[in-house]
Motif scaffolding. Sequence first.
Motif, PDB file in Angstrom:
ATOM      1  N   VAL A  39      55.433  -1.290 -16.412  1.00  0.00           N
ATOM      2  CA  VAL A  39      56.128  -0.139 -15.836  1.00  0.00           C
ATOM      3  C   VAL A  39      57.315   0.174 -16.734  1.00  0.00           C
ATOM      4  O   VAL A  39      58.141  -0.705 -17.004  1.00  0.00           O
ATOM      5  CB  VAL A  39      56.619  -0.431 -14.400  1.00  0.00           C
ATOM      6  CG1 VAL A  39      57.351   0.777 -13.831  1.00  0.00           C
ATOM      7  CG2 VAL A  39      55.446  -0.824 -13.503  1.00  0.00           C
ATOM      8  N   GLU A  40      57.391   1.414 -17.206  1.00  0.00           N
ATOM      9  CA  GLU A  40      58.489   1.840 -18.076  1.00  0.00           C
ATOM     10  C   GLU A  40      59.339   2.883 -17.363  1.00  0.00           C
ATOM     11  O   GLU A  40      58.818   3.734 -16.637  1.00  0.00           O
ATOM     12  CB  GLU A  40      57.950   2.440 -19.377  1.00  0.00           C
ATOM     13  CG  GLU A  40      57.219   1.444 -20.247  1.00  0.00           C
ATOM     14  CD  GLU A  40      56.718   2.061 -21.543  1.00  0.00           C
ATOM     15  OE1 GLU A  40      56.404   1.288 -22.471  1.00  0.00           O
ATOM     16  OE2 GLU A  40      56.623   3.302 -21.625  1.00  0.00           O
ATOM     17  N   GLY A  41      60.652   2.806 -17.580  1.00  0.00           N
ATOM     18  CA  GLY A  41      61.559   3.771 -16.967  1.00  0.00           C
ATOM     19  C   GLY A  41      62.787   3.995 -17.832  1.00  0.00           C
ATOM     20  O   GLY A  41      62.911   3.450 -18.930  1.00  0.00           O
ATOM     21  N   THR A  42      63.686   4.814 -17.317  1.00  0.00           N
ATOM     22  CA  THR A  42      64.906   5.149 -18.050  1.00  0.00           C
ATOM     23  C   THR A  42      66.124   4.879 -17.175  1.00  0.00           C
ATOM     24  O   THR A  42      66.007   4.740 -15.949  1.00  0.00           O
ATOM     25  CB  THR A  42      64.917   6.637 -18.454  1.00  0.00           C
ATOM     26  OG1 THR A  42      64.864   7.434 -17.257  1.00  0.00           O
ATOM     27  CG2 THR A  42      63.741   6.980 -19.342  1.00  0.00           C
ATOM     28  N   SER A  43      67.280   4.809 -17.821  1.00  0.00           N
ATOM     29  CA  SER A  43      68.551   4.742 -17.091  1.00  0.00           C
ATOM     30  C   SER A  43      69.589   5.494 -17.914  1.00  0.00           C
ATOM     31  O   SER A  43      69.296   5.954 -19.030  1.00  0.00           O
ATOM     32  CB  SER A  43      68.997   3.286 -16.874  1.00  0.00           C
ATOM     33  OG  SER A  43      69.502   2.738 -18.079  1.00  0.00           O
ATOM     34  N   ASN A  44      70.792   5.632 -17.378  1.00  0.00           N
ATOM     35  CA  ASN A  44      71.845   6.316 -18.132  1.00  0.00           C
ATOM     36  C   ASN A  44      72.418   5.432 -19.233  1.00  0.00           C
ATOM     37  O   ASN A  44      73.259   5.870 -20.013  1.00  0.00           O
ATOM     38  CB  ASN A  44      72.961   6.805 -17.198  1.00  0.00           C
ATOM     39  CG  ASN A  44      73.638   5.657 -16.453  1.00  0.00           C
ATOM     40  OD1 ASN A  44      73.045   4.587 -16.266  1.00  0.00           O
ATOM     41  ND2 ASN A  44      74.865   5.875 -16.015  1.00  0.00           N
ATOM     42  N   ILE A  45      71.930   4.181 -19.321  1.00  0.00           N
ATOM     43  CA  ILE A  45      72.378   3.259 -20.374  1.00  0.00           C
ATOM     44  C   ILE A  45      71.286   3.060 -21.427  1.00  0.00           C
ATOM     45  O   ILE A  45      71.520   3.215 -22.618  1.00  0.00           O
ATOM     46  CB  ILE A  45      72.770   1.880 -19.780  1.00  0.00           C
ATOM     47  CG1 ILE A  45      73.852   2.034 -18.719  1.00  0.00           C
ATOM     48  CG2 ILE A  45      73.204   0.908 -20.868  1.00  0.00           C
ATOM     49  CD1 ILE A  45      75.202   2.438 -19.243  1.00  0.00           C
ATOM     50  N   HIS A  46      70.080   2.711 -20.976  1.00  0.00           N
ATOM     51  CA  HIS A  46      68.974   2.446 -21.915  1.00  0.00           C
ATOM     52  C   HIS A  46      67.639   2.513 -21.178  1.00  0.00           C
ATOM     53  O   HIS A  46      67.591   2.437 -19.948  1.00  0.00           O
ATOM     54  CB  HIS A  46      69.142   1.063 -22.575  1.00  0.00           C
ATOM     55  CG  HIS A  46      69.303  -0.051 -21.580  1.00  0.00           C
ATOM     56  ND1 HIS A  46      68.268  -0.520 -20.798  1.00  0.00           N
ATOM     57  CD2 HIS A  46      70.399  -0.777 -21.221  1.00  0.00           C
ATOM     58  CE1 HIS A  46      68.701  -1.490 -20.016  1.00  0.00           C
ATOM     59  NE2 HIS A  46      69.989  -1.666 -20.237  1.00  0.00           N
ATOM     60  N   ASP A  47      66.567   2.625 -21.945  1.00  0.00           N
ATOM     61  CA  ASP A  47      65.232   2.557 -21.358  1.00  0.00           C
ATOM     62  C   ASP A  47      64.928   1.111 -20.968  1.00  0.00           C
ATOM     63  O   ASP A  47      65.539   0.175 -21.500  1.00  0.00           O
ATOM     64  CB  ASP A  47      64.177   3.044 -22.363  1.00  0.00           C
ATOM     65  CG  ASP A  47      64.315   4.533 -22.655  1.00  0.00           C
ATOM     66  OD1 ASP A  47      65.066   5.211 -21.924  1.00  0.00           O
ATOM     67  OD2 ASP A  47      63.674   5.009 -23.605  1.00  0.00           O
ATOM     68  N   TRP A  48      63.987   0.913 -20.058  1.00  0.00           N
ATOM     69  CA  TRP A  48      63.672  -0.424 -19.588  1.00  0.00           C
ATOM     70  C   TRP A  48      62.173  -0.531 -19.302  1.00  0.00           C
ATOM     71  O   TRP A  48      61.474   0.477 -19.205  1.00  0.00           O
ATOM     72  CB  TRP A  48      64.472  -0.778 -18.331  1.00  0.00           C
ATOM     73  CG  TRP A  48      64.328   0.225 -17.230  1.00  0.00           C
ATOM     74  CD1 TRP A  48      65.117   1.310 -16.996  1.00  0.00           C
ATOM     75  CD2 TRP A  48      63.314   0.262 -16.214  1.00  0.00           C
ATOM     76  NE1 TRP A  48      64.667   2.021 -15.907  1.00  0.00           N
ATOM     77  CE2 TRP A  48      63.567   1.401 -15.414  1.00  0.00           C
ATOM     78  CE3 TRP A  48      62.217  -0.549 -15.909  1.00  0.00           C
ATOM     79  CZ2 TRP A  48      62.760   1.736 -14.325  1.00  0.00           C
ATOM     80  CZ3 TRP A  48      61.417  -0.218 -14.834  1.00  0.00           C
ATOM     81  CH2 TRP A  48      61.693   0.919 -14.048  1.00  0.00           C
TER      82      TRP A  48
END
Length: 195
Positions: A39-48
């Motif tokens: 599962v790949e996602g994003t955040s306001n800091i970095h992708d995860w």
Amino acid sequence: MKVLKSYQLLLTGVFFMLLTAGSMVGQSFKMDSSSEIIVEGTSNIHDWEMKANSKNGSATITTEEGKLTGMPSLKVTVPAESLDSGKGGMDKNAYKALNTNKYKNIEFQLDEVKNIEDKAADSYQVKGLASLKISGVTKQVPVEFTVKLSGNKLQINGKQQINMTHFKVDPPTAMFGTITTGEELTIKFKSTFTK
């Protein structure tokens, strides 16, 4: 009389073989532990990303003269708390968002195959509809993936984009809300099934 009866039995056998020569054959497969679901996602800091350390599944296909003609069944279950980012704090926030105390599994089930396209030798593009259950909410989603037949093995690869809020999952936050994750997720799968 005996000769005539034997001849009739022989003709009946030949006729039956001719009738069934081009018929569809059903085959069942179980998911190998080597299969990957990420599962790949994003955040306001970095992708995860989070990898599923545990999963099980099964598939049933029909073939005719060695070619894929249908997929009556494809089911995959992932224990939600087997998703692992390698960061304990992030995992804890994800499990809380998924309400894993109440909803233990993420479940996928193929509902309908709309099209099977022969792409290359023993490789096919499959399009259809599937039910995806996350945090107790089931939604039907369009799916597209490749299927490769190889002896007693079946390879199913693809990716699926979803919005977690459609499943009533609030995007996880951390550090008192200063770190926020995006709503959109990409589920990538590279699965091997064996007879």
